[in-house]
Motif scaffolding. Structure first.
Motif, PDB file in Angstrom:
ATOM      1  N   UNK A   1       0.860  -1.184   0.000  1.00 30.57           N
ATOM      2  CA  UNK A   1       0.000   0.000   0.000  1.00 30.57           C
ATOM      3  C   UNK A   1       0.897   1.235   0.000  1.00 30.57           C
ATOM      4  N   UNK A   2       0.748   2.083  -1.008  1.00 30.33           N
ATOM      5  CA  UNK A   2       1.621   3.243  -1.143  1.00 30.33           C
ATOM      6  C   UNK A   2       0.902   4.547  -0.812  1.00 30.33           C
ATOM      7  N   UNK A   3       1.551   5.658  -1.086  1.00 32.10           N
ATOM      8  CA  UNK A   3       1.043   6.970  -0.667  1.00 32.10           C
ATOM      9  C   UNK A   3      -0.138   7.453  -1.499  1.00 32.10           C
ATOM     10  N   UNK A   4      -0.548   6.691  -2.508  1.00 34.26           N
ATOM     11  CA  UNK A   4      -1.731   7.061  -3.288  1.00 34.26           C
ATOM     12  C   UNK A   4      -3.003   6.418  -2.725  1.00 34.26           C
ATOM     13  N   UNK A   5      -2.860   5.651  -1.660  1.00 34.57           N
ATOM     14  CA  UNK A   5      -4.012   4.978  -1.063  1.00 34.57           C
ATOM     15  C   UNK A   5      -4.753   5.924  -0.121  1.00 34.57           C
ATOM     16  N   UNK A   6      -6.078   6.027  -0.241  1.00 33.40           N
ATOM     17  CA  UNK A   6      -6.854   6.847   0.710  1.00 33.40           C
ATOM     18  C   UNK A   6      -6.853   6.194   2.083  1.00 33.40           C
ATOM     19  N   UNK A   7      -6.523   6.979   3.124  1.00 30.11           N
ATOM     20  CA  UNK A   7      -6.355   6.431   4.464  1.00 30.11           C
ATOM     21  C   UNK A   7      -7.452   6.843   5.430  1.00 30.11           C
ATOM     22  N   UNK A   8      -8.268   7.803   5.054  1.00 28.12           N
ATOM     23  CA  UNK A   8      -9.309   8.289   5.949  1.00 28.12           C
ATOM     24  C   UNK A   8     -10.411   7.265   6.164  1.00 28.12           C
ATOM     25  N   UNK A   9     -11.279   7.559   7.127  1.00 28.87           N
ATOM     26  CA  UNK A   9     -12.414   6.689   7.405  1.00 28.87           C
ATOM     27  C   UNK A   9     -13.269   6.514   6.150  1.00 28.87           C
ATOM     28  N   UNK A  10     -13.576   5.283   5.817  1.00 29.94           N
ATOM     29  CA  UNK A  10     -14.347   4.999   4.614  1.00 29.94           C
ATOM     30  C   UNK A  10     -13.511   4.791   3.371  1.00 29.94           C
ATOM     31  N   UNK A  11     -12.181   4.962   3.481  1.00 33.28           N
ATOM     32  CA  UNK A  11     -11.306   4.752   2.335  1.00 33.28           C
ATOM     33  C   UNK A  11     -11.266   3.289   1.925  1.00 33.28           C
ATOM     34  N   UNK A  12     -11.196   3.037   0.633  1.00 30.23           N
ATOM     35  CA  UNK A  12     -11.132   1.671   0.116  1.00 30.23           C
ATOM     36  C   UNK A  12     -10.151   1.601  -1.046  1.00 30.23           C
ATOM     37  N   UNK A  13      -9.665   0.390  -1.281  1.00 34.10           N
ATOM     38  CA  UNK A  13      -8.914   0.077  -2.505  1.00 34.10           C
ATOM     39  C   UNK A  13      -9.647  -1.076  -3.181  1.00 34.10           C
ATOM     40  N   UNK A  14     -10.144  -0.822  -4.369  1.00 39.14           N
ATOM     41  CA  UNK A  14     -10.783  -1.876  -5.155  1.00 39.14           C
ATOM     42  C   UNK A  14      -9.920  -2.133  -6.377  1.00 39.14           C
ATOM     43  N   UNK A  15      -9.379  -3.335  -6.476  1.00 36.41           N
ATOM     44  CA  UNK A  15      -8.585  -3.617  -7.668  1.00 36.41           C
ATOM     45  C   UNK A  15      -9.156  -4.814  -8.410  1.00 36.41           C
ATOM     46  N   UNK A  16      -9.046  -4.735  -9.714  1.00 40.78           N
ATOM     47  CA  UNK A  16      -9.670  -5.715 -10.594  1.00 40.78           C
ATOM     48  C   UNK A  16      -8.611  -6.433 -11.413  1.00 40.78           C
ATOM     49  N   UNK A  17      -8.773  -7.730 -11.535  1.00 43.39           N
ATOM     50  CA  UNK A  17      -7.949  -8.525 -12.429  1.00 43.39           C
ATOM     51  C   UNK A  17      -8.767  -8.886 -13.659  1.00 43.39           C
ATOM     52  N   UNK A  18      -8.129  -8.817 -14.814  1.00 40.68           N
ATOM     53  CA  UNK A  18      -8.799  -9.129 -16.072  1.00 40.68           C
ATOM     54  C   UNK A  18      -7.991 -10.204 -16.801  1.00 40.68           C
ATOM     55  N   UNK A  19      -8.682 -11.254 -17.237  1.00 39.98           N
ATOM     56  CA  UNK A  19      -8.029 -12.370 -17.924  1.00 39.98           C
ATOM     57  C   UNK A  19      -8.412 -12.309 -19.393  1.00 39.98           C
ATOM     58  N   UNK A  20      -7.398 -12.298 -20.260  1.00 40.85           N
ATOM     59  CA  UNK A  20      -7.630 -12.174 -21.692  1.00 40.85           C
ATOM     60  C   UNK A  20      -6.761 -13.192 -22.434  1.00 40.85           C
ATOM     61  N   UNK A  21      -7.000 -13.279 -23.769  1.00 43.05           N
ATOM     62  CA  UNK A  21      -6.193 -14.167 -24.611  1.00 43.05           C
ATOM     63  C   UNK A  21      -6.658 -15.599 -24.519  1.00 43.05           C
ATOM     64  N   UNK A  22      -5.855 -16.485 -25.077  1.00 44.90           N
ATOM     65  CA  UNK A  22      -6.132 -17.907 -24.988  1.00 44.90           C
ATOM     66  C   UNK A  22      -7.426 -18.350 -25.634  1.00 44.90           C
ATOM     67  N   UNK A  23      -7.928 -17.573 -26.591  1.00 42.41           N
ATOM     68  CA  UNK A  23      -9.168 -17.932 -27.265  1.00 42.41           C
ATOM     69  C   UNK A  23     -10.426 -17.417 -26.588  1.00 42.41           C
ATOM     70  N   UNK A  24     -10.280 -16.645 -25.529  1.00 44.40           N
ATOM     71  CA  UNK A  24     -11.460 -16.073 -24.872  1.00 44.40           C
ATOM     72  C   UNK A  24     -12.120 -15.051 -25.784  1.00 44.40           C
ATOM     73  N   UNK A  25     -13.430 -15.119 -25.886  1.00 39.28           N
ATOM     74  CA  UNK A  25     -14.151 -14.145 -26.708  1.00 39.28           C
ATOM     75  C   UNK A  25     -14.372 -12.840 -25.967  1.00 39.28           C
ATOM     76  N   UNK A  26     -14.532 -12.921 -24.652  1.00 36.87           N
ATOM     77  CA  UNK A  26     -14.662 -11.725 -23.824  1.00 36.87           C
ATOM     78  C   UNK A  26     -13.785 -11.907 -22.584  1.00 36.87           C
TER      79      UNK A  26
END
Length: 284
Positions: free
Chosen positions: A131-156
């Motif tokens: 967690x670096x200095x760009x993370x919100x630290x106040x009450x109610x702060x969140x970090x939501x990160x998403x992983x996306x899988x592509x390639x390998x013949x996937x259509x979406x």
């Protein structure tokens, strides 16, 4: 499961006509979940993430790429990444067996290439991010990160996300100074204790904060103040002139929560700690 549609056009003698709209259902056999081993964070924490990819189909997937946005968010059209991938932390398992580390690009965003998932099997990626200095630290702060899988013949793309919240608790530090630093015997000296709260929650009476010190040389005829207000004994503190042991009454000290500001130019968050000041003056 995804719905897709298709329509054909027939042209003849400078005219055209459209077919009906055919509708189909695409059954997705590759799915993914993402979890964090910790639901809360503070600045400089290491967070462990687990991405689990399941193949329920009869054919393997190869050549997949996993892209993690490291919690990217946008402010005033600028993108900020509150997580930093920990170099060398990634482990890759197929059906529970550790594999050779695939190609990793730290980013941001983080990309992992060359992932395979056997038919009826699974692949698991485990890695750490700081967690670096760009993370919100106040009450109610969140970090939501998403992983996306592509390639390998996937259509979406296949996606999976995890959300962690800023830790809501006091985070206290204490420093001590002496004035004057050089004194003669039978002179008055003042010890100053600065208690700082870098957390987003006030340290309150029920947190039972207490400061203990053993003065050596032993002080006599002491006076004690907290944030400029005189404390009396035994309500505010106890002191043993035989041993030099000084203890504040648990709960007498409270410390405000820190305040947080985000630099509009750099996007970095800084904390201004809440502070309590305890002074003890006595004769050596």
């Amino acid at each position: 499961m995804a719905i897709f549609t298709n329509q054909a056009t027939l042209t003849y003698n400078n005219t055209s006509t459209n077919s009906n709209v055919a509708t189909g259902t695409l059954l997705e056999v590759l799915s993914a979940t993402k979890t964090s081993l910790s639901g809360e964070y503070a600045v400089n924490d290491r967070v462990t993430y687990v991405i689990s990819i399941l193949n329920s189909g009869a054919a393997p997937f190869t050549g997949l790429t996993v892209t993690d946005d490291l919690g990217m968010y946008t402010v005033d059209e600028n993108d900020y990444y509150p997580l930093t991938y920990v170099e060398g932390s990634l482990q890759y398992y197929v059906n529970g067996i550790l594999q050779t580390t695939p190609t990793v690009t730290s980013g941001p965003p983080l990309t992992v290439g060359g992932i395979s998932v056997p038919a009826g099997g699974n692949a698991i990626l485990v890695y750490e991010a700081t967690v670096n200095s760009y993370a919100p630290l106040g009450t109610g702060g969140t970090i939501e990160n998403e992983a996306q899988i592509t390639g390998g013949g996937l259509s979406i793309p296949v996606t999976a996300s995890a959300t962690i919240s800023a830790n809501s608790a006091p985070y206290l530090t204490i420093s001590k100074s002496i004035c004057p630093s050089s004194i003669t015997e039978n002179s008055r000296v003042t010890y100053t204790f600065i208690i700082q709260n870098l957390g987003n929650t006030e340290a309150v009476v029920t947190d039972n904060i207490s400061v203990t010190d053993i003065f050596d040389p032993i002080l006599t005829d002491i006076s004690v103040s907290l944030n400029g207000n005189i404390l009396s004994s035994p309500d505010g503190y106890t002191y043993d002139e035989t041993t030099g042991t000084f203890v504040t009454t648990p709960g007498i000290i409270t410390v405000p929560a820190a305040t947080y500001t985000q630099d509009p130019t750099t996007g970095q968050w800084t904390a201004t700690p809440g502070t309590a000041v305890l002074t003890v003056t006595g004769t050596i």
